[in-house]
Design an enzyme around this catalytic site. Structure first.
Site, PDB file in Angstrom:
ATOM      1  CG  HIS A  18      -1.755   1.013   1.453  1.00 34.36           C
ATOM      2  ND1 HIS A  18      -3.183   0.937   2.014  1.00 34.36           N
ATOM      3  CD2 HIS A  18      -1.954   2.363   0.728  1.00 34.36           C
ATOM      4  CE1 HIS A  18      -3.805   1.976   1.953  1.00 34.36           C
ATOM      5  NE2 HIS A  18      -3.092   2.951   1.143  1.00 34.36           N
ATOM      6  CG  HIS A  20      -1.281   6.266  -2.389  1.00 32.47           C
ATOM      7  ND1 HIS A  20      -2.535   6.094  -3.284  1.00 32.47           N
ATOM      8  CD2 HIS A  20      -1.447   5.669  -1.418  1.00 32.47           C
ATOM      9  CE1 HIS A  20      -3.295   5.562  -2.573  1.00 32.47           C
ATOM     10  NE2 HIS A  20      -2.947   5.366  -1.522  1.00 32.47           N
ATOM     11  CD  GLU A 201      -7.793   6.652   4.648  1.00 35.59           C
ATOM     12  OE1 GLU A 201      -8.288   6.342   3.273  1.00 35.59           O
ATOM     13  OE2 GLU A 201      -6.695   7.105   4.778  1.00 35.59           O
ATOM     14  CG  ASP A 280      -0.169   8.986   0.512  1.00 35.70           C
ATOM     15  OD1 ASP A 280      -0.033   8.891  -0.469  1.00 35.70           O
ATOM     16  OD2 ASP A 280      -1.138   8.770   1.220  1.00 35.70           O
TER      17      ASP A 280
HETATM   18  N1  ADE Z   1      -4.731   8.811  -1.932  1.00 37.69           N
HETATM   19  C1  ADE Z   1      -3.443   8.870  -1.387  1.00 37.69           C
HETATM   20  N2  ADE Z   1      -3.098   8.278  -0.225  1.00 37.69           N
HETATM   21  C2  ADE Z   1      -4.803   7.799   0.138  1.00 37.69           C
HETATM   22  C3  ADE Z   1      -5.486   7.500   1.331  1.00 37.69           C
HETATM   23  N3  ADE Z   1      -4.812   7.233   2.610  1.00 37.69           N
HETATM   24  N4  ADE Z   1      -6.777   7.158   1.325  1.00 37.69           N
HETATM   25  C4  ADE Z   1      -7.270   7.578   0.164  1.00 37.69           C
HETATM   26  N5  ADE Z   1      -6.858   8.151  -0.803  1.00 37.69           N
HETATM   27  C5  ADE Z   1      -5.425   8.215  -0.947  1.00 37.69           C
HETATM   28 ZN    ZN Z   2      -3.797   4.819   0.705  1.00 38.86          ZN
END
Ligand code: ADE
Ligand code: ZN
Length: 341
Positions: A18, A20, A201, A280
């Site tokens: 996971h 991005h 989330e 991220d």
């Molecule tokens: N895009 C980048 N990080 C994200 C996250 N934590 N939740 C949803 N979309 C995302």
């Molecule tokens: Zn994410």
């Protein structure tokens, strides 16, 4: 954390499931690319960029994340971004990555799909050759955009199908249920892509059910709110659905006030296949190693539990069986050595 456990965490063969790629854009590279591409940029220094990183929920982060991604223009930019990430992941003992990218963030600014994927892919190939990290690429649809836009993106990806393993769903969760994208995911599955989705989330457990039942996902990204629905937890355990949890992200985006409040250990104790990931990392204060360390510290996880989590990341990956077994054997050997020492 004492040195031996720290070293043990680094040595654990693990997969990052996971991540991005746009969320690994460090402020220093962001500033450099803004200058290199002559972007009329809101921030005048690296320090100014860092000062803007104050988040109180997912949306407050996404607003800044999309702004930052505007400095990515040329193939070389996507290459630099991806290779920087791979070097950091390698230093943390990552052996396999499954990377998300958000095509619409770029194509909506007039950057071609080809530019994005060629840059990322060239770095992934170099990472495999020079760092020994294997990879899969997952194309995410932005759920705040329309179904039509997702269909157009799927269509755009088809000439590059051999470079993309799966499709995912990310961006603003609440108000954009997985059901909005059921038909797009059906088409993606017909094309042979595997599917994953961010769910639970900030959104409710129903979004996790929808992801499983309508989008036929193989894994849930985040998924921490599953604990509110015991039937869902049973289903996830019985069907070995992995959750790609991102502990530092959850604390920085205020899903939990502090790491010791995180439900990661409760999920682990219930037999959920939970994995640790960085989401991220340049925005949330650390890469996968730091996520392991802070989760272990905050929740008092043992070496055996950390090894179990690393093992889940290999098992839940889309690697072939022989590669999984090779990594798992190394993991078991490491655990045995650690216990003997
Ligand atoms: N895009 C980048 N990080 C994200 C996250 N934590 N939740 C949803 N979309 C995302
Ligand atoms: Zn994410």
């Amino acid at each position: 954390m004492d040195k031996p456990l720290n070293d043990f965490i680094t040595a654990l063969p693990k997969a990052e499931l996971h991540l991005h790629i746009e969320g690994s854009l460090e402020p220093e590279l962001m500033f450099k690319l803004a200058e290199r591409n002559d972007i009329d940029f809101k921030y005048q220094s690296v320090e100014e960029i860092k000062k803007a990183y104050k988040f109180h929920n997912l949306q407050s982060f996404l607003d800044i994340y999309y702004e930052g991604a505007c400095v990515l223009v040329k193939e070389e930019d996507f290459f630099d971004l991806t290779y920087e990430y791979l070097q950091r992941a390698h230093a943390d003992g990552v052996v396999h990555v499954e990377i998300f990218f958000d095509p619409q963030t770029h194509t909506d600014r007039g950057i071609s799909f080809e530019t994005v994927i060629t840059g990322i892919n060239r770095a992934l190939a170099k990472g495999e050759k020079e760092l020994g990290i294997s990879h899969k690429l997952i194309m995410c649809f932005l759920r705040h955009l329309s179904e039509k836009s997702a269909f157009e993106t799927l269509e755009m990806s088809l000439p590059f199908k051999d470079k993309i393993a799966g499709v995912g769903l990310d961006s603003s969760e609440v108000g954009h249920p997985p059901s909005k994208f059921q038909r797009v995911f059906e088409k993606a599955l017909d094309h042979g892509f595997f599917t994953v989705a961010h769910a639970g989330e900030e959104g409710p457990p129903e979004y996790i059910w929808e992801s499983l039942e309508l989008l036929k996902v193989s894994r849930i990204d985040h998924g921490v709110r599953c604990l509110e629905d015991p039937k869902l937890v049973d289903y996830i355990v019985q069907n070995k659905i992995a959750l790609t949890v991102c502990p530092l992200s959850n604390v920085v985006l205020c899903v939990y006030d502090k790491m010791s409040d995180h439900n990661f250990k409760s999920l682990l104790d219930k037999g959920v296949m939970v994995t640790i990931n960085s989401d991220d990392p340049s925005y949330f204060g650390g890469y996968i190693g730091e996520n392991f360390i802070q989760t272990a510290e905050g929740l008092d996880l043992s070496a055996a539990e950390l090894a179990r989590v690393a093992g889940y990341s290999i098992e839940a990956s889309f690697l072939d069986q022989a590669s999984k077994e090779r990594h798992l054997k190394k993991l078991h050997d490491l655990v045995n050595q650690y216990q003997d020492s």
